[in-house]
Design an enzyme around this catalytic site. Structure first.
Site, PDB file in Angstrom:
ATOM      1  CE  LYS A 208      -1.867   2.982   2.029  1.00 26.31           C
ATOM      2  NZ  LYS A 208      -1.596   4.409   1.682  1.00 26.31           N
TER       3      LYS A 208
ATOM      4  CD  GLU B   8      12.576   3.992   9.307  1.00 26.90           C
ATOM      5  OE1 GLU B   8      12.409   4.953  10.093  1.00 26.90           O
ATOM      6  OE2 GLU B   8      12.739   4.117   8.081  1.00 26.90           O
TER       7      GLU B   8
ATOM      8  CB  CYS C 276      13.351   8.025   8.737  1.00 24.06           C
ATOM      9  SG  CYS C 276      14.083   7.008   7.475  1.00 24.06           S
TER      10      CYS C 276
ATOM     11  CD  GLU D 259      10.545  11.962  11.883  1.00 19.93           C
ATOM     12  OE1 GLU D 259       9.403  11.473  11.950  1.00 19.93           O
ATOM     13  OE2 GLU D 259      11.529  11.339  11.439  1.00 19.93           O
TER      14      GLU D 259
HETATM   15  P1  NAD Z   1       1.840   8.413   8.126  1.00 13.57           P
HETATM   16  O1  NAD Z   1       2.663   7.652   9.075  1.00 13.57           O
HETATM   17  O2  NAD Z   1       0.432   8.703   8.523  1.00 13.57           O
HETATM   18  O3  NAD Z   1       1.803   7.660   6.684  1.00 13.57           O
HETATM   19  C1  NAD Z   1       2.717   6.677   6.280  1.00 13.57           C
HETATM   20  C2  NAD Z   1       1.975   5.569   5.536  1.00 13.57           C
HETATM   21  O4  NAD Z   1       0.991   5.004   6.409  1.00 13.57           O
HETATM   22  C3  NAD Z   1       1.194   6.004   4.285  1.00 13.57           C
HETATM   23  O5  NAD Z   1       1.226   4.965   3.311  1.00 13.57           O
HETATM   24  C4  NAD Z   1      -0.222   6.151   4.813  1.00 13.57           C
HETATM   25  O6  NAD Z   1      -1.194   5.987   3.792  1.00 13.57           O
HETATM   26  C5  NAD Z   1      -0.296   4.992   5.791  1.00 13.57           C
HETATM   27  N1  NAD Z   1      -1.305   5.167   6.846  1.00 13.57           N
HETATM   28  C6  NAD Z   1      -1.813   6.316   7.355  1.00 13.57           C
HETATM   29  N2  NAD Z   1      -2.748   6.055   8.294  1.00 13.57           N
HETATM   30  C7  NAD Z   1      -2.838   4.700   8.379  1.00 13.57           C
HETATM   31  C8  NAD Z   1      -3.615   3.812   9.182  1.00 13.57           C
HETATM   32  N3  NAD Z   1      -4.504   4.268  10.080  1.00 13.57           N
HETATM   33  N4  NAD Z   1      -3.431   2.488   9.029  1.00 13.57           N
HETATM   34  C9  NAD Z   1      -2.529   2.004   8.159  1.00 13.57           C
HETATM   35  N5  NAD Z   1      -1.778   2.791   7.344  1.00 13.57           N
HETATM   36  C10 NAD Z   1      -1.921   4.127   7.467  1.00 13.57           C
HETATM   37  O7  NAD Z   1       2.619   9.746   7.819  1.00 13.57           O
HETATM   38  P2  NAD Z   1       2.092  11.128   7.188  1.00 13.57           P
HETATM   39  O8  NAD Z   1       0.777  11.549   7.783  1.00 13.57           O
HETATM   40  O9  NAD Z   1       2.144  11.004   5.726  1.00 13.57           O
HETATM   41  O10 NAD Z   1       3.236  12.115   7.693  1.00 13.57           O
HETATM   42  C11 NAD Z   1       3.167  12.640   9.013  1.00 13.57           C
HETATM   43  C12 NAD Z   1       4.534  12.638   9.674  1.00 13.57           C
HETATM   44  O11 NAD Z   1       5.047  11.314   9.752  1.00 13.57           O
HETATM   45  C13 NAD Z   1       5.611  13.393   8.947  1.00 13.57           C
HETATM   46  O12 NAD Z   1       5.568  14.753   9.209  1.00 13.57           O
HETATM   47  C14 NAD Z   1       6.852  12.751   9.479  1.00 13.57           C
HETATM   48  O13 NAD Z   1       7.213  13.328  10.706  1.00 13.57           O
HETATM   49  C15 NAD Z   1       6.451  11.314   9.700  1.00 13.57           C
HETATM   50  N6  NAD Z   1       6.911  10.427   8.602  1.00 13.57           N
HETATM   51  C16 NAD Z   1       8.023   9.698   8.835  1.00 13.57           C
HETATM   52  C17 NAD Z   1       8.518   8.879   7.832  1.00 13.57           C
HETATM   53  C18 NAD Z   1       9.767   8.070   8.034  1.00 13.57           C
HETATM   54  O14 NAD Z   1      10.427   7.720   7.076  1.00 13.57           O
HETATM   55  N7  NAD Z   1      10.089   7.747   9.252  1.00 13.57           N
HETATM   56  C19 NAD Z   1       7.885   8.820   6.600  1.00 13.57           C
HETATM   57  C20 NAD Z   1       6.726   9.569   6.397  1.00 13.57           C
HETATM   58  C21 NAD Z   1       6.259  10.380   7.422  1.00 13.57           C
END
Ligand code: NAD
Length: 480
Positions: free
Chosen positions: A174, A249, A283, A381
């Site tokens: 996904k 992660e 990250c 972060e």
């Molecule tokens: P997120 O963690 O919500 O999204 C990451 C992935 O998870 C996406 O594919 C999203 O569709 C999916 N996702 C979201 N809600 C979900 C749920 N309830 N169940 C299962 N999957 C779900 O991140 P975001 O909202 O896009 O970004 C917010 C913050 O997260 C950023 O500002 C950053 O600080 C952090 N982030 C960290 C990384 C990393 O590499 N560690 C990557 C992206 C975002």
């Protein structure tokens, strides 16, 4: 605008709701493509296809060497299509073209590295007594779910899918709703190989819909998630419902620790490099700078000078820094700058969006000094090009500062004194430590993952294969 479909059981499908999501180029906000808004029903179909493929003779009986050949072929196809993949990644995500090309090569390397390992997943023989032959085999889990973030779509799809397939699992991916194009492109390349139908599936859609449905599906066997701590926690709760294993992660607040005896010019350049890469949306971003008091003023001055020279522009023009990925991410950064103001943070440089660019999503490289190590700017972060600087006088103080967040992903140590480097690297809470470098040039081969709220489980390297296999012990009684 391209109209894309999802990839389930080797078929390109629209999705059961018929609804779509649009993805924009953050450099100019033009719509690039639309793709299906996957639902629970679509997740069901993909998991069912993957479950059936896992049980199929074609996949269960495939020679490990043949799995290896298929993965190497995928690596080859990625390299053959590098120009298209890099351009798509840049347009969709915003990163400079040079960084997108590096991501394409890293994605190819994952398939190559784990392709090479597919026929070397070994068990052990365990001495019990002369009447017993005891051995272990490493078996695949079954169906693995991969929830990919938007910051490195191509790389992170490859990072977990390649070892999962090498170990003999079948997968459902996904991708993030902001950046699904290149994961679908990987599906197009995989379709050209001999990978049996149903072994690799992609369902696009929102996290709270498709992602949520995938992570709580009873027929998946393992989840790999990269993203934020709150979403990681929600995924963990879903996994708990059906007792599924997890690799999480969840990012970091990683420090570069700079001692007065370091090569300061080299260190200053890396401090900037590790925060502007991917506009800080990494990250492992070096988002904290801990610098020895005796050189603090001079060092911050040099960091500021280097930041002043950073070129910024649309990723396709290949400057050093592109836009952030989305309006949501820019809003997030702006809110943090309000928090900085409320907390009395000293802004040395930047702290705002550029107003003279092709969209409103370009943020200035930023250097700040938080009021205290407990402030939000020091702890959270931000996922933008913002470094929070602190000073230390003793190595003990440096250690205390380094370990003062809930995260523990990466640490950079800059010193010419090997004893200081070793003393700190033994004590710092961090999944990886780099001495006089940061990242070791990519590191497909090096185990990677976090301590504390940075998550658990390891990706990359042979260590990662352990997370896509489960150990079975077999004991055989020997009689004459
Ligand atoms: P997120 O963690 O919500 O999204 C990451 C992935 O998870 C996406 O594919 C999203 O569709 C999916 N996702 C979201 N809600 C979900 C749920 N309830 N169940 C299962 N999957 C779900 O991140 P975001 O909202 O896009 O970004 C917010 C913050 O997260 C950023 O500002 C950053 O600080 C952090 N982030 C960290 C990384 C990393 O590499 N560690 C990557 C992206 C975002």
């Amino acid at each position: 605008m391209d109209s894309l479909k999802m990839f389930i059981d080797n078929q390109w499908v629209k999705g059961s709701s018929g609804e779509t999501i649009q993805t924009k180029n953050p450099a100019n906000m033009e719509v690039l493509a639309e793709f299906p808004r996957g639902s629970t029903e679509d997740i069901d179909k993909a998991v069912q296809a993957a479950s059936e493929a896992f049980k199929s003779v074609e996949w269960r009986e495939i020679l490990p060497a043949e799995r290896s050949r298929i993965l190497l072929r995928i690596a080859g196809l990625i390299r053959e299509n590098k120009d298209e993949l890099a351009k798509l990644e840049t347009l969709d995500m915003g990163k400079p073209l040079t960084q997108a090309y590096a991501d394409v090569e890293v994605a190819a390397r994952y398939f190559e590295y784990f392709g090479g390992a597919a026929d070397k997943i070994l068990g052990e023989t365990i001495p019990i007594n002369s009447e017993m032959l005891d051995y272990t085999v490493r078996e695949p889990f079954g169906v693995t779910a991969h929830i990919v973030p938007w910051n490195y779509p191509l790389q992170m799809t490859a990072r977990s899918v390649a070892p999962a397939l090498a170990a003999g699992n079948t997968v459902v991916v996904k991708p993030a709703e902001d950046t699904s194009i290149t994961t679908l492109k990987i599906a197009e390349l995989i379709e050209q190989t001999d990978l049996p139908a149903g072994v690799f599936n992609v369902v696009t859609g929102y996290g709270h819909e498709a992602g949520d449905a995938l992570s709580q599906h009873p027929d998946i066997d393992h989840i790999t998630f990269t993203g934020s701590v709150p979403t990681g926690s929600a995924v963990m709760k879903n996994a708990a419902k059906h007792i599924k294993s997890l690799t999480l992660e969840l990012g970091g607040k990683s420090p570069n620790i700079v001692f007065a005896d370091a090569d300061l010019e080299e260190a200053a350049n890396w401090v900037v490099k590790t925060i502007i890469q991917n506009s800080g949306q990494t990250c492992t971003a070096g988002s904290r700078l801990l610098v020895e008091k005796s050189i603090k003023d001079k060092f911050l001055e040099r960091v500021t000078e280097i930041m002043n020279e950073v070129t910024i522009g649309p990723g396709i023009n290949d400057k050093q820094m592109g836009p952030v990925v989305s309006e949501k991410q820019m809003e997030n950064l702006k809110k943090y700058m309000e928090v900085a103001d409320e907390e009395g943070t000293e802004i040395i440089r930047g702290g705002k969006a550029r107003e003279d660019m092709t969209s409103g999503l370009f943020f200035e490289p930023t250097l700040v000094i938080p009021k205290s190590k407990d402030s939000r700017l020091a702890q959270e972060e931000l996922f933008g090009p913002v470094v929070a600087a602190f000073e230390f006088e003793t190595i003990e103080e440096a250690l205390e500062l380094a370990n003062s967040t809930e995260y523990g992903l990466v640490t950079g140590i800059w010193t010419s004194n090997i004893n200081k480097a070793l003393w700190l690297s033994q004590r710092v809470r961090s999944g990886q430590v780099f001495v006089n470098n940061y990242g070791a040039g990519g590191g497909v081969e090096m185990p990677f993952g976090g301590q504390g709220k940075s998550g658990f489980g390891r990706e990359k390297g042979l260590e990662s294969l352990k997370h896509y296999t489960q150990v079975k012990n077999v004991a055989i009684k020997i009689s004459k």
